[in-house]
Write a protein that holds these residues in place. Structure first.
Motif, PDB file in Angstrom:
ATOM      1  N   ASP A  29      78.801  21.059  22.936  1.00 15.02           N
ATOM      2  CA  ASP A  29      77.805  20.360  22.730  1.00 15.02           C
ATOM      3  C   ASP A  29      76.721  21.225  22.055  1.00 15.02           C
ATOM      4  OD1 ASP A  29      76.030  17.432  23.745  1.00 15.02           O
ATOM      5  OD2 ASP A  29      74.837  19.412  23.611  1.00 15.02           O
ATOM      6  N   GLY A  30      76.012  20.839  21.000  1.00 17.52           N
ATOM      7  CA  GLY A  30      74.937  21.527  20.358  1.00 17.52           C
ATOM      8  C   GLY A  30      73.971  21.899  21.188  1.00 17.52           C
ATOM      9  N   ARG A  31      73.544  23.254  21.077  1.00 17.92           N
ATOM     10  CA  ARG A  31      72.479  23.529  22.092  1.00 17.92           C
ATOM     11  C   ARG A  31      70.865  23.261  21.454  1.00 17.92           C
ATOM     12  NH1 ARG A  31      69.782  29.143  22.302  1.00 17.92           N
ATOM     13  NH2 ARG A  31      68.360  28.833  23.929  1.00 17.92           N
ATOM     14  N   ASN A  32      70.306  22.448  22.182  1.00 17.86           N
ATOM     15  CA  ASN A  32      69.120  22.323  21.855  1.00 17.86           C
ATOM     16  C   ASN A  32      68.930  21.546  20.317  1.00 17.86           C
ATOM     17  OD1 ASN A  32      66.091  21.615  21.943  1.00 17.86           O
ATOM     18  ND2 ASN A  32      65.731  23.895  22.153  1.00 17.86           N
ATOM     19  N   PHE A  33      69.822  20.357  20.142  1.00 18.24           N
ATOM     20  CA  PHE A  33      69.933  19.881  18.936  1.00 18.24           C
ATOM     21  C   PHE A  33      68.579  18.990  18.491  1.00 18.24           C
ATOM     22  CE2 PHE A  33      73.714  20.560  15.960  1.00 18.24           C
ATOM     23  CZ  PHE A  33      73.679  21.957  16.320  1.00 18.24           C
ATOM     24  N   ASP A  76      76.082  15.413  18.934  1.00 16.41           N
ATOM     25  CA  ASP A  76      76.094  16.691  18.680  1.00 16.41           C
ATOM     26  C   ASP A  76      77.285  17.290  19.625  1.00 16.41           C
ATOM     27  OD1 ASP A  76      75.180  16.613  20.962  1.00 16.41           O
ATOM     28  OD2 ASP A  76      73.772  18.350  20.880  1.00 16.41           O
TER      29      ASP A  76
HETATM   30 MG    MG Z   1      73.145  19.055  22.708  1.00 16.42          MG
END
Ligand code: MG
Ligand code: DGT
Ligand code: MG
Ligand code: MG
Ligand code: MG
Length: 268
Positions: A29-33, A76
């Motif tokens: 999962d994208g970090r701080n997307f 994300d």
């Molecule tokens: Mg994310």
């Protein structure tokens, strides 16, 4: 070879072998997307460039790594399903997780410019990862259903939310208040009566996310060859059958998908 006196530190490493006979699912999962999407001007609620880039990275992961039978992505995040019998890196969870995440993250940067033509990448994105084991086929299907239901719930909410903000001029707080406590039916009704949108006609990729499965595809290329009895080279069309990770935007909650592609859950 003689062992050094330092060798004992190896015993501090923990065994993280995944239980046998279970589906191994790795989700990233994208970090701080939330911030990443803002800073890179993602369109709201769905940015085709971003979604297609995510899928390109997932295809790269499937092609480069071993034993992945399918993947599912939305927003994300992407989930990768390794086959039950996989013995890749002796089933070490840390190997599954780190190889998936690092291959995905480097692909995200590597392929960025192919999707975001005139939007430079402003800082290096990061992704988290986890490994979860599912012992039964039903557990695995329920896991994937959970992610697809999440895609649906968020996309319906976001679609109405951004209509209220972009078309009706509500502030984000007002839109949030308006949607407080509404059910799916209410949201569909707002979309239909106020914006003339039938939610079911919204793009499948937004509503269902992306499923990647292995499919045989014919690739036609032209080759210049010289036939034995002729003097000049000739252009000929060559058809090769290749197995590729192909994207689908379909329902995976019902039985139809699993009946259509029984090889995904089949052992071997
Ligand atoms: Mg994310
Ligand atoms: P995290 O995962 O805890 O580090 O934090 P976030 O901010 O990545 O939160 P998450 O993963 O729960 O939610 C995904 C965020 O990514 C969400 O704020 C919306 C954003 N996002 C994903 N896809 C798109 C898109 O296509 N367009 C826009 N505008 N935003 C998107
Ligand atoms: Mg989160
Ligand atoms: Mg997310
Ligand atoms: Mg090494």
């Amino acid at each position: 070879m003689a062992k050094s006196k330092f060798e004992y530190v190896r015993d501090f490493e923990v065994d993280d072998t995944c239980l046998p006979n279970c589906w191994v699912v790795t989700r990233l999962d994208g970090r701080n997307f939330h911030r990443f999407a803002e800073q890179h001007g993602f369109s709201k609620p769905n940015d085709d460039r971003a979604l297609h880039l995510m899928t390109k990275c997932a295809q790269t992961v499937m092609q480069e790594l071993e034993d992945i039978v399918m993947a599912y992505g939305q927003s994300d995040e992407y989930s990768f399903v390794f086959k039950k019998k996989s013995n890749w890196f002796k089933r070490r969870a840390s190997k599954f997780m780190t190889h998936v995440v690092s291959q995905f993250a480097s692909s995200y940067v590597f392929y960025w410019k192919d999707y975001f033509k005139d939007q430079p990448l402003l800082y290096p994105p990061g992704f988290d990862g986890r490994v979860v084991l599912y012992p039964s086929n039903q557990n695995l299907k329920d896991y994937l259903s959970w992610r697809q239901a999440d895609c649906h719930i968020n996309n319906l909410y976001n679609t109405v939310f951004w209509m209220l903000v972009q078309r009706s001029g509500l502030t984000p707080i007002q839109a949030q208040d308006r949607l407080q406590g509404t059910l799916a039916g209410d949201k569909n009704e707002i979309l239909f009566s106020e914006f003339n949108i039938n939610y079911n006609n919204e793009p499948l990729m937004y509503r269902k996310g992306t499923v990647l499965i292995w499919q045989k595809v014919n690739e036609v290329t032209t080759k210049r060859i010289k036939l034995p009895k002729e003097t000049e080279e000739k252009e000929v069309e060559v058809t090769r059958t290749r197995t590729k990770a192909v994207p689908l935007h379909c329902d995976i909650i019902g039985d139809q998908f699993w009946e259509e592609y029984p090889e995904i859950l089949a052992d071997s």
